[in-house]
Design a protein around this motif. Sequence first.
Motif, mmCIF file in Angstrom:
data_model
loop_
_atom_site.group_PDB
_atom_site.id
_atom_site.type_symbol
_atom_site.label_atom_id
_atom_site.label_comp_id
_atom_site.label_asym_id
_atom_site.label_seq_id
_atom_site.Cartn_x
_atom_site.Cartn_y
_atom_site.Cartn_z
ATOM 1 N N ALA A 16 77.009 -28.364 49.514
ATOM 2 C CA ALA A 16 78.268 -27.711 49.174
ATOM 3 C C ALA A 16 78.172 -26.963 47.865
ATOM 4 N N ALA A 17 77.012 -26.946 47.250
ATOM 5 C CA ALA A 17 76.887 -26.413 45.900
ATOM 6 C C ALA A 17 76.446 -24.961 45.898
ATOM 7 N N ILE A 18 76.807 -24.251 44.825
ATOM 8 C CA ILE A 18 76.233 -22.941 44.576
ATOM 9 C C ILE A 18 74.749 -23.141 44.298
ATOM 10 N N SER A 19 73.915 -22.335 44.919
ATOM 11 C CA SER A 19 72.477 -22.483 44.738
ATOM 12 C C SER A 19 71.967 -21.491 43.703
ATOM 13 N N PHE A 20 70.863 -21.833 43.052
ATOM 14 C CA PHE A 20 70.342 -21.022 41.955
ATOM 15 C C PHE A 20 68.868 -21.313 41.746
ATOM 16 N N THR A 21 68.223 -20.478 40.950
ATOM 17 C CA THR A 21 66.834 -20.691 40.564
ATOM 18 C C THR A 21 66.754 -20.740 39.050
ATOM 19 N N LEU A 22 66.138 -21.773 38.524
ATOM 20 C CA LEU A 22 65.960 -21.920 37.080
ATOM 21 C C LEU A 22 64.475 -21.958 36.754
ATOM 22 N N PRO A 23 64.052 -21.228 35.729
ATOM 23 C CA PRO A 23 62.655 -21.319 35.311
ATOM 24 C C PRO A 23 62.415 -22.597 34.516
ATOM 25 N N GLY A 24 61.153 -22.936 34.306
ATOM 26 C CA GLY A 24 60.834 -24.078 33.469
ATOM 27 C C GLY A 24 60.992 -25.398 34.193
ATOM 28 N N ASN A 25 61.199 -26.465 33.411
ATOM 29 C CA ASN A 25 61.330 -27.817 33.953
ATOM 30 C C ASN A 25 62.799 -28.168 34.140
ATOM 31 N N SER A 26 63.096 -28.895 35.201
ATOM 32 C CA SER A 26 64.487 -29.233 35.486
ATOM 33 C C SER A 26 64.583 -30.568 36.206
ATOM 34 N N GLU A 27 65.780 -31.125 36.168
ATOM 35 C CA GLU A 27 66.106 -32.379 36.857
ATOM 36 C C GLU A 27 67.401 -32.169 37.616
ATOM 37 N N SER A 28 67.606 -32.947 38.663
ATOM 38 C CA SER A 28 68.820 -32.799 39.459
ATOM 39 C C SER A 28 69.375 -34.156 39.856
ATOM 40 N N ALA A 29 70.636 -34.155 40.245
ATOM 41 C CA ALA A 29 71.275 -35.355 40.767
ATOM 42 C C ALA A 29 72.429 -34.934 41.656
ATOM 43 N N ALA A 30 72.736 -35.736 42.672
ATOM 44 C CA ALA A 30 73.855 -35.460 43.563
ATOM 45 C C ALA A 30 74.515 -36.760 43.981
ATOM 46 N N ASP A 190 77.389 -32.522 41.852
ATOM 47 C CA ASP A 190 76.000 -32.111 41.689
ATOM 48 C C ASP A 190 75.736 -31.792 40.227
ATOM 49 N N LEU A 191 74.532 -32.099 39.778
ATOM 50 C CA LEU A 191 74.158 -31.910 38.382
ATOM 51 C C LEU A 191 72.748 -31.340 38.305
ATOM 52 N N ALA A 192 72.552 -30.389 37.396
ATOM 53 C CA ALA A 192 71.218 -29.861 37.116
ATOM 54 C C ALA A 192 71.041 -29.757 35.610
ATOM 55 N N VAL A 193 69.867 -30.163 35.124
ATOM 56 C CA VAL A 193 69.523 -30.128 33.705
ATOM 57 C C VAL A 193 68.195 -29.400 33.591
ATOM 58 N N ALA A 194 68.091 -28.411 32.676
ATOM 59 C CA ALA A 194 66.861 -27.622 32.581
ATOM 60 C C ALA A 194 66.521 -27.326 31.127
ATOM 61 N N ASP A 195 65.230 -27.148 30.858
ATOM 62 C CA ASP A 195 64.785 -26.929 29.481
ATOM 63 C C ASP A 195 64.735 -25.456 29.093
ATOM 64 N N SER A 196 65.297 -24.571 29.915
ATOM 65 C CA SER A 196 65.439 -23.156 29.548
ATOM 66 C C SER A 196 66.769 -22.662 30.083
ATOM 67 N N PHE A 197 67.337 -21.654 29.419
ATOM 68 C CA PHE A 197 68.633 -21.139 29.840
ATOM 69 C C PHE A 197 68.488 -19.798 30.532
ATOM 70 N N THR A 198 69.031 -19.724 31.730
ATOM 71 C CA THR A 198 69.240 -18.474 32.441
ATOM 72 C C THR A 198 70.604 -18.578 33.099
ATOM 73 N N GLN A 199 71.445 -17.584 32.927
ATOM 74 C CA GLN A 199 72.775 -17.669 33.533
ATOM 75 C C GLN A 199 72.648 -17.560 35.041
ATOM 76 N N VAL A 200 73.066 -18.599 35.747
ATOM 77 C CA VAL A 200 73.028 -18.612 37.204
ATOM 78 C C VAL A 200 74.400 -18.842 37.802
ATOM 79 N N VAL A 201 75.360 -19.242 36.988
ATOM 80 C CA VAL A 201 76.737 -19.419 37.456
ATOM 81 C C VAL A 201 77.528 -18.201 37.005
ATOM 82 N N PRO A 202 78.063 -17.413 37.944
ATOM 83 C CA PRO A 202 78.757 -16.180 37.552
ATOM 84 C C PRO A 202 80.176 -16.459 37.087
ATOM 85 N N GLU A 203 80.686 -15.569 36.263
ATOM 86 C CA GLU A 203 82.102 -15.604 35.941
ATOM 87 C C GLU A 203 82.855 -15.044 37.136
#
Length: 228
Positions: A16-30, A190-203
């Motif tokens: 049910a979540a908005i999907s995205f791509t993040l560079p670098g290292n990341s963790e997730s939870a649902a 849903d939760l995502a944590v990443a060690d680099s910032f790229t805007q993936v959630v739009p206004e």
Amino acid sequence: MKFHVLLLALSSPLHAAISFTLPGNSESAAWTGLNATNYTSASGYPSYPTATNPWPAAIDPDSGSTANGSFNKVSGGGYFASSSLYDAGTPGTFSISGTTSLNPETIIFQADLGSAFGSDPVLSFNGGAQSIAASHTGTSTGNFSGGFGGPPVPSTNYAWQWDLSSAPENISSYTIEWTTAPHGTIYQLDLAVADSFTQVVPEPAAPLLALLSFSLLSFKRRRESSNY
């Protein structure tokens, strides 16, 4: 672990979540099974509308890579109904907390709801009381439906992204806290944590503003053309 997330609904596990791509290292939870089948009154979880008692234990994610994340009720209403976590008209305050070794530059939180939020989530880190509002927000159609005696109403998936790239210290722990609106219904988190910032959630207002700007420009050009 890399997320593959576009502005689409995923089939599993973040269906049910908005999907995205993040560079670098990341963790997730649902947290996907928030209902009375999985969290029973026999285990101490509230299963009746007037319940405001604390949960016997925080809820671990049922999928993802962040095993140390936890979902808990802080105060107020919130009981496990047949298909959701429901506040029965008494708003509840909830939180997700976790620790990480990533020193995150972004955290993304999503919630699939059958109602609006009573208050947007705020984030604090390293045990502080910062109460930081999200940098970017967005919505998408959720994966559930419900209603009270009427036709089924589709749920809405809300997304919030925090830009932590300028945080004054390394982040090792975080808490996201929010309050439901009266008759708030929570289907999935849903939760995502990443060690680099790229805007993936739009206004959500951005496409509207772009359309408005284009319309005004077109009107101006038509008006100028008519003067010749």
